[in-house]
Design a protein around this motif. Structure first.
Motif, mmCIF file in Angstrom:
data_model
loop_
_atom_site.group_PDB
_atom_site.id
_atom_site.type_symbol
_atom_site.label_atom_id
_atom_site.label_comp_id
_atom_site.label_asym_id
_atom_site.label_seq_id
_atom_site.Cartn_x
_atom_site.Cartn_y
_atom_site.Cartn_z
ATOM 1 N N THR A 19 56.781 -44.445 19.397
ATOM 2 C CA THR A 19 55.492 -44.001 18.876
ATOM 3 C C THR A 19 55.408 -42.500 19.082
ATOM 4 O OG1 THR A 19 54.683 -46.007 19.897
ATOM 5 C CG2 THR A 19 53.026 -44.555 18.962
ATOM 6 N N PRO A 20 55.041 -41.750 18.057
ATOM 7 C CA PRO A 20 55.049 -40.299 18.226
ATOM 8 C C PRO A 20 54.184 -39.873 19.416
ATOM 9 C CG PRO A 20 54.588 -40.900 15.956
ATOM 10 C CD PRO A 20 54.572 -42.162 16.743
ATOM 11 N N ARG A 21 54.797 -39.163 20.273
ATOM 12 C CA ARG A 21 54.086 -38.616 21.427
ATOM 13 C C ARG A 21 54.610 -37.212 21.631
ATOM 14 N NH1 ARG A 21 54.579 -43.800 23.724
ATOM 15 N NH2 ARG A 21 52.578 -44.656 24.301
ATOM 16 N N ARG A 22 53.924 -36.464 22.420
ATOM 17 C CA ARG A 22 54.393 -35.123 22.738
ATOM 18 C C ARG A 22 55.714 -35.265 23.499
ATOM 19 N NH1 ARG A 22 52.694 -31.099 26.653
ATOM 20 N NH2 ARG A 22 51.547 -32.740 27.721
ATOM 21 N N LYS A 23 56.752 -34.577 22.991
ATOM 22 C CA LYS A 23 58.049 -34.661 23.683
ATOM 23 C C LYS A 23 58.327 -33.299 24.300
ATOM 24 C CE LYS A 23 62.760 -35.651 22.334
ATOM 25 N NZ LYS A 23 63.548 -36.342 21.303
ATOM 26 N N GLU A 24 58.336 -33.254 25.609
ATOM 27 C CA GLU A 24 58.563 -31.985 26.287
ATOM 28 C C GLU A 24 60.033 -31.815 26.611
ATOM 29 O OE1 GLU A 24 56.333 -30.935 29.832
ATOM 30 O OE2 GLU A 24 54.667 -32.166 29.081
ATOM 31 N N GLU A 25 60.521 -30.615 26.357
ATOM 32 C CA GLU A 25 61.915 -30.362 26.706
ATOM 33 C C GLU A 25 61.972 -29.713 28.097
ATOM 34 O OE1 GLU A 25 64.811 -29.093 23.662
ATOM 35 O OE2 GLU A 25 65.261 -27.480 25.081
ATOM 36 N N LEU A 26 62.784 -30.305 28.976
ATOM 37 C CA LEU A 26 62.952 -29.759 30.320
ATOM 38 C C LEU A 26 64.410 -29.371 30.507
ATOM 39 C CD1 LEU A 26 61.013 -32.557 32.228
ATOM 40 C CD2 LEU A 26 60.148 -30.277 31.656
ATOM 41 N N GLN A 27 64.666 -28.424 31.397
ATOM 42 C CA GLN A 27 66.059 -28.006 31.625
ATOM 43 C C GLN A 27 66.717 -28.818 32.754
ATOM 44 O OE1 GLN A 27 67.358 -26.261 29.231
ATOM 45 N NE2 GLN A 27 65.242 -26.219 28.458
ATOM 46 N N GLU A 28 65.879 -29.332 33.635
ATOM 47 C CA GLU A 28 66.436 -30.163 34.712
ATOM 48 C C GLU A 28 65.352 -31.088 35.245
ATOM 49 O OE1 GLU A 28 67.294 -28.123 38.438
ATOM 50 O OE2 GLU A 28 66.173 -26.390 37.725
ATOM 51 N N VAL A 29 65.782 -32.245 35.683
ATOM 52 C CA VAL A 29 64.840 -33.225 36.222
ATOM 53 C C VAL A 29 65.499 -33.901 37.430
ATOM 54 C CG1 VAL A 29 63.712 -35.449 35.802
ATOM 55 C CG2 VAL A 29 63.703 -33.694 34.019
ATOM 56 N N THR A 30 64.685 -34.160 38.459
ATOM 57 C CA THR A 30 65.162 -34.941 39.599
ATOM 58 C C THR A 30 64.304 -36.207 39.701
ATOM 59 O OG1 THR A 30 65.864 -32.966 40.754
ATOM 60 C CG2 THR A 30 65.549 -34.939 42.089
ATOM 61 N N ILE A 31 64.976 -37.345 39.642
ATOM 62 C CA ILE A 31 64.267 -38.622 39.738
ATOM 63 C C ILE A 31 64.765 -39.349 40.980
ATOM 64 C CG2 ILE A 31 63.833 -40.853 38.609
ATOM 65 C CD1 ILE A 31 64.528 -39.603 35.965
ATOM 66 N N ARG A 32 63.860 -40.007 41.658
ATOM 67 C CA ARG A 32 64.310 -40.867 42.755
ATOM 68 C C ARG A 32 63.762 -42.287 42.554
ATOM 69 N NH1 ARG A 32 63.119 -39.157 48.810
ATOM 70 N NH2 ARG A 32 64.334 -37.333 48.154
ATOM 71 N N PHE A 33 64.671 -43.244 42.625
ATOM 72 C CA PHE A 33 64.299 -44.654 42.598
ATOM 73 C C PHE A 33 64.296 -45.139 44.043
ATOM 74 C CE2 PHE A 33 66.417 -43.818 38.564
ATOM 75 C CZ PHE A 33 65.615 -44.457 37.634
ATOM 76 N N ALA A 34 63.223 -45.853 44.443
ATOM 77 C CA ALA A 34 63.189 -46.325 45.831
ATOM 78 C C ALA A 34 62.553 -47.711 45.904
ATOM 79 C CB ALA A 34 62.422 -45.343 46.705
ATOM 80 N N GLY A 35 63.145 -48.530 46.744
ATOM 81 C CA GLY A 35 62.611 -49.876 46.929
ATOM 82 C C GLY A 35 63.222 -50.507 48.161
ATOM 83 N N ASP A 36 63.080 -51.811 48.273
ATOM 84 C CA ASP A 36 63.716 -52.540 49.367
ATOM 85 C C ASP A 36 65.226 -52.492 49.182
ATOM 86 O OD1 ASP A 36 62.452 -53.674 51.498
ATOM 87 O OD2 ASP A 36 61.574 -55.283 50.303
ATOM 88 N N SER A 37 65.977 -52.652 50.277
ATOM 89 C CA SER A 37 67.435 -52.581 50.095
ATOM 90 C C SER A 37 67.949 -53.726 49.231
ATOM 91 C CB SER A 37 68.158 -52.511 51.437
ATOM 92 O OG SER A 37 67.708 -53.521 52.287
ATOM 93 N N GLY A 38 67.147 -54.788 49.030
ATOM 94 C CA GLY A 38 67.577 -55.856 48.127
ATOM 95 C C GLY A 38 67.061 -55.693 46.707
ATOM 96 N N ASP A 39 66.361 -54.605 46.424
ATOM 97 C CA ASP A 39 65.727 -54.439 45.108
ATOM 98 C C ASP A 39 66.658 -53.910 44.018
ATOM 99 O OD1 ASP A 39 63.253 -55.452 45.644
ATOM 100 O OD2 ASP A 39 62.300 -53.530 46.085
#
Lengths: 342, 623
Positions: free
Chosen positions: B6-26
Motif C-alpha cells: 500500500t503506498p506509504r511514505r518510503k524513507e531512504e536511510l543509509q544505515e540501520v541497526t535492528i535488534r531482535f530479542a526474546g527468550d532463548s527458546g524464541d
C-alpha cells in the motif's frame, strides 16, 4: 626385496640401540626391559625408522632416548594423547608407549583410560615399581597402603590401584603382565603384544633397587617365584608351583588355589586359560594377589575390536569416496552467494 | 504472491541497526540470521552481533534467559554491528527490560503485547506494566499481538496451540522485512530447505511469515517504510561468513595449499566448538578431527600429529589455554609446528562463556614456565579469521614453532559479507622434509632463519628423539651445560624475532606521516576504531589508526610509527594488556581505553575517547 627367514633375522639388537649412554641407576629393572624390547624388535621384520617410542615423565620415560628409532619424551602423564595424535595421522608407524605407575596411573590416569577404550593401535608398557623414583621416593598409586615414604612418614593412606583391573575396566583388548627379571617370559609376552592389533597393555613388575628394593621379590626371586606366580598359557590348565602340583579352580563366584591330589582334586578340575574369556573372568584373574593367591603373568586377555586410528581414517576415506576429494573453491563459495558489480 | 505495498511514505536511510530479542527458546538467533541474509543478498553491507545467554534454556520469561541478535546493514562499507539500536523487536517483557537502554530516542519499538502478562511482567521484574505507565513515550511503540495473530494465521492447519505459537518469530520477521522493504523469498527458500522433512513446519512458518508481512501492509499501523540502498562494495561474488566458519576454512585452505592433511584435536568449549563442528563436516578434504578427552589431550595430540607430519591445530578458549600451557611449552622446546586457536571470552575462570573479551593476550604471551616465546597473531574481523588462520599455519610450519591465533566471541559469532577469494590465487605453502642427511642426523641444526629440519618418522637414517629436556645445540641430545642452555634460550627467541622479516610492515589509516593522535588496536576492535577514525577525520580532526595483527613478533616499523604522533591511545576489551607492552617496549606514554562488559566498543565510545584526548568537548549523543 629380501624377506627375513626365522633363522636369519633382518635386524640385530644393535640396530635398535641409540648412541646415548643409558643413565638408569645400576641394578635398575629398566635395563632388562630395555634389553628385552630390543630383542623383540630384532626378531621382527620392521626397520628402526618405522618405530616411534613415546613416553611421559619419570625414570621409565627416559626409555625412548636409548632406542635408535623415532621417539618423543613428552610431559608428565600425557604420552597417550601424544601417541593418539601420532597414530591418527601415521597409522603406518609402529608405536610403543612407555609409562610408569606414577606417569600412567596418577597424573595420566585420565589419558590411560581413554587410550585403552579407544583401542589405539600401539603397545603400552607400564613399568610398575610401586614408588616414585625420579622424585626420590614418594609412594605411588600402586604402593601398598600404609607405606612409609618421605611424604608419608606415618604411612600412606591411599588404597592402591590395580593396573590390570583398570585396563580391563576400560575395555582393553590386550592385557598382559611380565616381570623384569624373567626375561625369557617377558620377551614372549612383549612379542605377543607386538603382534596384537589394538592397544596392547603390558604391566611389567620392575624393581627400583634404590627406593623400593624387593617390592616384587615374590615374583622376581627365582627361588620362590614359581610358587607365587602362575604363567597363563592359552588353552592350558592353570597350573603352577615349583612341583607343578598347584592350580586354580572356580569355586562358586570366585577363584581358588588348590593342590592337585588333595581333597580329590585332579588336573582335570583346573580352569583352562582362555585369552578370549569375558572381562569378568579376566578381572577375577587380575585380582589374584600374593600372598593369598599366585599372581598371573603372561597374556590374560586378548580379543579383537576395531582400532580408533583405523576408524578415523576409514571415515575420511568414506567421505572422499562418497563426496569426492574436497574442492577448495566450492568450499569457500558455499551455497548462498550474491554478485556485486563494480 | 503479491508483495505489492500500500503506498506509504518510503524513507531512504543509509544505515540501520535492528535488534531482535526474546527468550532463548524464541528463535531470535534464527530470525536475526534470516534478516541478515536477506539484507546481504540485496547488496547491503552487514555486520552482526549475536548475544545469547550461557544457559541453553534458562527459565522462560526471565531476564537472564534473554537472547538477542543485532544486525547493522548499510549502503556503505561498515565495520561494526552498530552502536545505538534504531529498531528493537521484543518478544516478551524480559527482552524489553534488558534491551531498552540500547534503543535510541525516538527509535522503533515493536512489542509482542500478548506476552505482557502479569506473570511475565513479574518474571522480568516489572512492578508496573511498561505498556501502560507511559515509560515508553520516548520511542515509537508498535504493539502487535504477535502470538494471537500467529495462532489465527495457523488456525486452519489444526495444530496444537503450543506448536503453532512456535512460528511467532517468523511472524515478527515478516513484519520487520515488510517495514524495511526486504523481500520474503530468501526466507521462504530457507524454510523449505531447513524443514525439508517436516511439511507441517514448512506450512506453519510460511503462513506466519506471510501473515506478518500482510499485517504490516494492511494494518495501517506504520506510517512509513524504510529502504537502505545497496552498498558500494568492491565487485565480486559475495557470501556471508562468521568468524568461526572463516577460521575453519582458513585451516583447510592452508592444508590444501601445503599439501598436508589437517589434524584438528580439540575439546568442546564455548565459543570455539563451532570450529570443530565445521571441520568435522569436511573430512573429504582429508581433515581428521579428534574430540579429545580434555584440553591437555587435545594439544598433546597435536604434538604427536605434528611429529607425524600433519598440519596440526587445536582450538579452545581462555580456560583451555590455561590447561594447555605446559604442552605449548613442550612444543616450543621440541620446535614442532602447530597452531593453538584461542577464541577469547570473558574471564577469569569460567567467566562469561558467551561474551567477548580480549583478556588473554598476557596469557598467550607469558603464561608458560621458562623463557617460552610463541608467535601470536590476532584476527581483526570475522572474514579476516580466514586469512589469519592461513598465515598462522604458514608461519608455524615454515618456522617450526607453535603459533597462537587469537580471535574472540565477537568475531567468532559475528558475521559479515565476504568477497569470496579465488582459491587458485591463494599462494602455495612450501614445506620441506629432509629425506637424507650428510653424516649423522642433527635435528637442531638451523638454517639462516634459525629454523631446524622437520624430519618425519618412516624416513630411513633420520631417526631422532625429541623431548622437553634442554637440548644440546645442533645434535639435540639431552644437555645440562650452562652455556648451552643460555645459547638455546637465545636461539629459540631469535627464531621468533626473525619472523618479523616475513610479516608485512604495519600500515596506518588516516595520516601515515604523523600527527596529533594515533589510536592503536589489535583483534576485534579494529572495525570500531577504523570507523571512529574516519568519522573524526570527516570532522576535520587529526586522528590516525594503527592496527596490529601480529602481536609477537610485532612488525619492525611499529616503534617508528608510534613516535610520529603526539598522543597515542590503545583501545582494548581488557584492563590494558597491549598498552603495557607498548609502554615497556617503546617507552611511549600511551593512554588506555578499556571496556570489560562482555561487549565490543561502540564507535561513539571510541570517538569520545579520541575527543577527550584531543581536548575537544564531546557532542551530546544525538538520536
Amino acid at each position: 626385496m629380501s624377506t627375513a627367514t626365522p633363522d636369519k633375522p633382518k635386524y640385530t639388537i644393535k640396530d635398535f640401540a641409540s648412541d646415548q649412554d643409558v643413565r638408569w641407576c645400576p641394578g635398575c629393572g629398566d635395563y632388562s626391559i630395555l634389553s628385552a624390547v630390543k630383542k623383540v624388535l630384532a626378531q621382527r621384520d620392521r626397520p628402526p625408522e618405522e618405530y616411534c617410542f613415546i613416553s611421559g615423565i619419570g625414570c621409565s620415560s627416559r626409555f625412548p632416548y636409548y632406542m635408535n628409532t623415532y621417539g618423543l619424551h613428552t610431559i608428565h602423564g600425557r604420552a597417550p594423547a601424544v601417541a593418539t595424535g601420532m597414530k591418527i595421522v601415521r597409522p603406518d608407524i609402529e608405536t610403543w608407549l612407555i609409562t610408569g605407575d606414577g606417569d600412567g596411573l596418577s597424573i595420566g590416569g585420565n589419558h590411560f583410560m581413554h587410550l585403552i577404550r579407544r583401542n589405539v593401535n600401539l603397545r603400552l608398557m607400564l613399568f610398575n615399581n610401586r614408588i616414585y623414583g625420579l622424585t626420590k621416593g614418594q609412594y605411588s598409586p600402586t604402593s601398598e597402603q600404609n607405606k612409609r615414604t618421605k611424604s608419608t612418614p606415618m604411612g600412606s593412606l591411599d588404597f592402591p590401584v590395580d593396573p590390570l583391573c583398570l585396563a580391563i575396566g576400560a575395555g582393553a583388548t590386550f592385557v598382559a603382565r611380565g616381570v623384569d627379571m624373567h626375561p625369557k617370559h617377558l620377551i614372549e609376552t612383549l612379542s605377543r603384544a607386538a603382534d596384537h592389533k589394538g592397544t596392547a597393555f603390558v604391566e611389567i613388575y620392575q624393581n627400583c633397587n634404590i627406593f623400593n628394593d624387593g617390592a616384587f621379590a615374590h615374583a622376581q626371586d627365582r627361588k620362590v617365584r614359581s610358587d607365587n606366580v602362575i604363567e597363563l598359557v592359552h588353552g592350558e590348565p592353570m597350573i603352577y608351583g615349583a612341583d607343578l602340583n598347584r592350580g586354580i579352580i572356580r569355586n562358586g563366584d570366585h577363584l581358588e588355589s588348590v593342590t592337585i591330589g588333595e581333597n580329590g582334586v585332579t588336573k582335570d578340575d583346573l580352569l583352562v586359560h582362555d585369552e578370549t574369556c569375558p572381562e569378568t573372568v579376566a578381572f577375577s584373574l587380575a585380582r589374584m594377589k600374593y600372598p593369598d593367591m599366585p599372581e598371573p603373568i603372561g597374556v590374560i586377555r586378548a580379543v579383537d575390536r576395531p582400532c580408533y586410528d583405523d576408524l578415523v581414517n576409514e571415515q575420511v576415506e568414506h567421505a572422499v569416496e562418497t563426496r569426492g576429494n574436497g574442492d577448495l573453491q566450492k568450499l569457500l563459495t558455499g551455497t548462498e552467494t550474491w554478485d556485486v558489480n563494480g | 504472491m503479491s508483495t505489492e505495498v500500500t503506498p506509504r511514505r518510503k524513507e531512504e536511510l543509509q544505515e540501520v541497526t535492528i535488534r531482535f530479542a526474546g527468550d532463548s527458546g524464541d528463535g531470535m538467533q534464527l530470525t536475526g540470521t534470516q534478516f541478515t541474509n536477506t539484507a546481504a543478498v540485496l547488496g547491503n553491507d552487514v555486520s552482526t552481533l549475536p548475544d545469547f545467554p550461557a544457559e541453553i534454556r534458562a527459565p522462560a520469561g526471565t531476564t537472564y534467559g534473554v537472547s538477542g541478535f543485532q544486525i547493522h546493514f548499510s549502503s556503505f562499507d561498515i565495520h561494526t554491528p552498530g552502536d545505538a539500536v534504531d529498531a528493537l523487536v521484543v518478544m516478551n517483557p524480559a527482552a524489553l527490560k534488558v534491551n531498552l537502554e540500547d534503543l535510541r530516542e525516538n527509535g522503533i519499538l515493536i512489542i509482542n503485547e500478548d506476552s505482557f502478562t502479569e506473570q511475565n511482567l513479574k518474571l522480568a521484574g516489572y512492578a508496573e506494566n511498561p505498556l501502560e505507565d507511559n515509560s515508553l513515550t520516548n520511542y515509537r511503540v508498535f504493539r502487535i499481538p504477535v502470538t494471537k495473530a500467529t495462532l489465527e494465521a495457523l488456525e486452519e492447519l489444526g495444530m496444537k496451540g503450543k506448536d503453532a505459537a512456535r512460528s511467532k518469530n517468523f511472524y515478527a520477521l515478516g513484519v520487520v522485512l515488510w517495514l524495511y522493504n526486504r523481500p520474503l523469498e530468501p526466507t521462504l527458500d530457507f524454510i523449505n530447505k531447513k524443514f525439508k522433512n517436516k511439511p507441517e513446519a514448512i506450512k506453519a512458518n510460511e503462513r506466519a511469515l506471510r501473515a506478518g508481512w500482510y499485517f504490516g501492509e494492511t494494518a495501517e499501523f506504520f506510517t512509513s517504510t524504510y529502504d537502505v540502498p545497496k552498498a558500494e562494495l568492491p565487485a565480486g561474488q559475495y557470501r556471508k561468513i562468521s568468524g568461526n566458519e572463516a577460521l575453519a576454512y582458513g585451516l583447510i585452505a592452508a592444508a590444501v595449499k601445503s599439501g598436508k592433511p589437517l589434524f584438528y584435536g580439540s575439546y568442546p568449549i564455548t565459543p570455539a566448538s563451532d570450529i570443530l563442528h565445521e571441520l568435522a563436516k569436511h573430512k573429504n578434504f582429508g581433515v581428521k578431527t579428534f574430540q579429545a578427552e580434555d584440553e591437555i589431550a587435545a594439544v598433546c595430540s597435536c604434538i604427536g600429529a605434528s611429529f607425524g607430519g600433519a598440519l596440526s591445530v587445536t582450538g579452545t578458549s581462555g580456560p583451555g589455554i590455561a590447561l594447555k600451557a605446559e604442552a605449548m611449552g613442550l612444543g616450543v622446546m621440541m620446535e614442532l609446528p602447530f597452531v593453538v586457536v584461542n577464541v577469547q571470552r570473558g574471564g577469569p575462570s569460567t567467566g562469561l562463556p558467551t561474551k567477548t573479551e580480549q583478556s588473554d593476550l598476557n596469557q598467550v604471551l607469558y603464561g608458560r614456565n621458562g623463557e617460552c616465546p610463541m608467535p601470536v597473531i590476532a584476527a581483526k574481523s570475522p572474514s579476516d579469521c580466514f586469512h589469519a588462520a592461513f598465515e598462522a599455519c604458514k608461519i608455524s610450519m615454515q618456522h617450526m614453532v607453535p603459533v597462537v591465533l587469537l580471535t574472540d566471541a565477537y568475531l567468532a559469532n559475528g558475521a559479515e559479507p565476504w568477497n569470496i577469494p579465488d582459491a587458485s590465487l591463494i599462494p602455495e605453502i612450501e614445506i620441506e622434509h629432509p629425506t637424507e642427511w650428510d653424516g649423522e642426523f642433527t635435528p637442531y641444526r638451523r638454517d639462516e632463519r634459525g629454523v631446524r629440519p622437520w624430519a618425519l618418522p618412516g624416513t630411513p637414517g633420520l631417526q631422532h628423539r625429541l623431548g622437553g629436556l634442554e637440548k644440546k645445540n645442533i645434535t639435540g641430545g639431552v644437555n645440562y651445560d650452562p652455556d648451552n642452555h643460555e645459547l638455546m634460550i637465545k636461539l629459540r627467541q631469535e627464531k621468533i624475532d626473525k619472523i618479523a622479516d616475513e610479516i608485512p610492515p604495519a600500515t596506518v589509516t588516516g595520516n601515515p606521516e604523523g600527527g596529533e593522535l594515533l589510536i592503536v588496536t589489535w583483534g576485534g576492535p579494529f572495525g570500531t576504531a577504523f570507523a571512529a577514525t574516519n568519522r573524526q577525520r570527516s570532522k576535520g580532526r587529526d586522528v590516525s589508526h594503527l592496527h596490529l595483527r601480529w602481536l609477537n613478533p610485532m612488525p619492525s616499523n611499529v616503534e617508528e610509527i608510534l613516535r610520529r604522533y603526539k598522543k597515542v591511545i590503545v583501545a582494548e576489551i581488557n584492563m590494558g594488556q597491549l598498552i603495557n607492552i607498548i609502554r615497556s617496549k617503546f617507552l611511549i606514554d600511551a593512554k588506555p581505553l578499556n571496556k570489560m562488559k562482555g561487549r565490543p566498543f561502540t564507535i561513539t565510545e571510541v570517538e569520545a575517547a579520541m575527543e577527550r584526548e584531543l581536548g575537544i568537548p564531546s557532542e551530546p549523543i544525538s538520536s
